[in-house]
Write an enzyme that holds these catalytic residues in place. Structure first.
Site, PDB file in Angstrom:
ATOM      1  CD  GLU A   1      -1.203  -0.699   3.636  1.00 44.18           C
ATOM      2  OE1 GLU A   1      -2.342  -1.128   3.428  1.00 44.18           O
ATOM      3  OE2 GLU A   1      -0.761  -0.441   4.769  1.00 44.18           O
ATOM      4  N   PRO A   2       1.516   1.529  -1.140  1.00 44.54           N
ATOM      5  CG  PRO A   2       2.387   1.558  -3.312  1.00 44.54           C
ATOM      6  CD  PRO A   2       1.512   0.757  -2.385  1.00 44.54           C
ATOM      7  N   GLY A   3       1.925   5.065  -0.740  1.00 42.64           N
ATOM      8  CA  GLY A   3       1.263   6.365  -0.896  1.00 42.64           C
ATOM      9  C   GLY A   3       2.219   7.325  -1.578  1.00 42.64           C
TER      10      GLY A   3
ATOM     11  CE1 TYR B   1       5.772  13.702  10.017  1.00 43.88           C
ATOM     12  CE2 TYR B   1       5.710  14.236   7.684  1.00 43.88           C
ATOM     13  CZ  TYR B   1       5.114  13.676   8.802  1.00 43.88           C
ATOM     14  OH  TYR B   1       3.892  13.096   8.679  1.00 43.88           O
TER      15      TYR B   1
ATOM     16  CB  CYS C   1       1.676  34.382  13.652  1.00 37.64           C
ATOM     17  SG  CYS C   1       1.253  35.827  12.678  1.00 37.64           S
TER      18      CYS C   1
HETATM   19  C1  LIG Z   1       0.359   6.249   5.439  1.00 34.02           C
HETATM   20  C2  LIG Z   1       0.253   4.791   5.285  1.00 34.02           C
HETATM   21  C3  LIG Z   1       0.741   4.160   4.135  1.00 34.02           C
HETATM   22  C4  LIG Z   1       1.489   4.890   3.052  1.00 34.02           C
HETATM   23  O1  LIG Z   1       2.744   5.340   3.474  1.00 34.02           O
HETATM   24  P1  LIG Z   1       3.707   6.034   2.410  1.00 34.02           P
HETATM   25  O2  LIG Z   1       4.915   6.393   3.172  1.00 34.02           O
HETATM   26  O3  LIG Z   1       2.986   7.225   1.882  1.00 34.02           O
HETATM   27  O4  LIG Z   1       3.969   5.024   1.339  1.00 34.02           O
HETATM   28  C5  LIG Z   1       0.533   2.801   4.009  1.00 34.02           C
HETATM   29  N1  LIG Z   1      -0.118   2.109   4.967  1.00 34.02           N
HETATM   30  C6  LIG Z   1      -0.586   2.677   6.094  1.00 34.02           C
HETATM   31  C7  LIG Z   1      -1.260   1.851   7.100  1.00 34.02           C
HETATM   32  C8  LIG Z   1      -0.405   4.032   6.287  1.00 34.02           C
HETATM   33  O5  LIG Z   1      -0.858   4.588   7.413  1.00 34.02           O
END
Ligand SMILES: *Cc1c(COP(=O)(O)O)cnc(C)c1O
Length: 412
Positions: free
Chosen positions: A289-291, A332, A359
């Site tokens: 599950e890449p974001g 971060y 601010c």
């Molecule tokens: C945020 C998240 C992701 C994606 O992380 P990335 O660093 O954006 O790839 C995948 N799985 C879970 C459970 C998350 O909370």
């Protein structure tokens, strides 16, 4: 009782010795042929029409999604919607065959609004500390649901009766580009530690539910390709206690080139490592599950210079937006390349902190940046902001964050 859970391998053995603090404000290499250099004129026109604004290039999202979809050992990838829930991003990824990972009812609503007719089997609901009604709603929608605590099962067995579940496991140690993005280990609020899985299984049985998958997500910005194969091995060893488990979800966190302060992730090496892990555990479907990986490089934040200032040795370039549009540097210490798009080919002549109008002393988008002679009215570009940019933006100081626009595909 569940010796398997007590005897699981120590995280160091699973992940190798690479757990390390990555530089928080490292200076990644410049990327000369990046898309936004080629589309500079179009971007400057967009910034003239409206500032500040996020601009996304769909071709970059397409290219990255094809890479992810090319990972042979992965049976299904789910896009982590929180990285960038823009409806056009979601539709594009749906067309490329990705599913969606949602962490709130709002994200579920967004996904089904943007992609009507989407098969709920392509959607995960994986909230953290959610109220029971949120789980009930997700079961109603028919999406896959992941729990990461025993208590909701024990206290609300009716919500889970007869349902299939995924369980998020905390493998004991997180990884990623910053302490605040590591999502495993006792300091993190996510997941069930292996020692508690026996208790969890009892609660699942009591509720009349079935665990059909195990999940782990250990952090963001990871560039050690062996991480996810290590998670396959760990989850497979834990799955021995859950006979109905069909799928192992090894999470996201794939590092993005030139943005995580280290070397880029090698997708071929990732594919090879996952292939070996899949061969060791052929009975399971593997999910990811890449974001960030799918969208980070596709986005830039355009902002106009409002004022410049010097104070003793310090110099500041002020923009019409800051941490209200892009929180990552403040949250971060994330490093984002910043260029003066109006004067892209002029040599650097000054070093300044690039700041916003909010601010807060922490309202800094970049420290000590080399810029050409920069003046009010110039357009600056903050790179690699397609992930966790607009989605984390806020109205602090009642300043509206940057709007978003998707580029039309480049004429061939
Ligand atoms: C945020 C998240 C992701 C994606 O992380 P990335 O660093 O954006 O790839 C995948 N799985 C879970 C459970 C998350 O909370």
């Amino acid at each position: 009782m569940h010796a398997q859970f007590f005897g699981h391998r120590a995280p160091d053995a699973v992940f190798g010795p690479r757990w390390q603090e990555l530089v928080e404000d490292g200076t990644p290499e410049e990327t000369p042929d990046v898309w936004w250099r080629e589309r500079r004129e179009a971007l400057l026109r967009l910034a003239d029409d409206e500032s500040p604004r996020y601009v996304y290039d769909p071709e970059v999202v397409t290219a990255r999604s094809d890479e992810v979809q090319g990972l042979g050992p992965i049976d299904q990838s789910f896009y982590a919607v929180k990285a960038n829930p823009h409806p056009e991003v979601l539709r594009l990824l749906e067309r490329r065959g990705l599913g969606f990972e949602c962490v709130s009812p709002g994200e579920l609503d967004r996904v089904f609004e943007a992609c009507p007719g989407l098969d709920p089997a392509r959607v995960l609901f994986q909230p953290n500390f959610a109220a029971p009604a949120e789980y009930a709603d997700a079961f109603e929608r028919g999406v896959h649901v992941t729990v990461d605590n025993v208590q909701p099962l024990a206290e609300h067995p009716d919500v889970f009766a007869g349902e299939e579940l995924f369980v998020r496991v905390d493998p004991g140690q997180g990884e990623g580009h910053h302490r605040k993005v590591r999502t495993a280990g006792a300091q993190s609020k996510f997941g069930v530690v292996p020692d508690d899985l026996g208790r969890l299984r009892a609660a699942v049985d009591q509720a009349g539910a079935t665990v059909v998958g195990l999940h782990a997500h250990v952090g963001s910005g990871i560039t050690d390709e062996s991480t996810w194969a290590g998670l396959v091995d760990l989850l497979a060893s834990l799955a021995a206690e859950f006979p109905a488990v069909r799928a192992l979800n090894v999470g996201g966190g794939l590092g993005v080139p030139n943005a995580s302060g280290g070397r880029p992730l090698d997708l071929d090496a990732l594919d090879a490592a996952l292939g070996k892990a899949a061969a060791r555990h052929p009975q399971y479907d593997l999910w990811m599950e890449p974001g960030r990986y799918l969208v980070a490089e596709a986005g830039v934040l355009l902002a106009r210079v409002t004022q410049t200032k010097t104070k003793d040795a310090a110099a500041y370039v002020g923009l019409d937006t800051g941490m209200n549009s892009l929180l990552r540097p403040a949250l971060y210490g994330a490093h984002h390349e910043i260029v003066n798009l109006s004067r892209l080919d002029e040599p650097p002549a000054m070093t300044a902190d690039v700041v916003g109008p909010v601010c807060e002393t922490g309202d800094v988008l970049g420290h000590d940046r080399r810029l050409p002679p920069t003046e009010p009215g110039d357009t600056l570009l903050v790179a690699t902001t397609g992930a966790y940019g607009a989605s984390m933006s806020n109205r602090y100081n009642l300043r509206e964050p940057a709007s978003e626009v998707m580029l039309a595909p480049e004429p061939a």
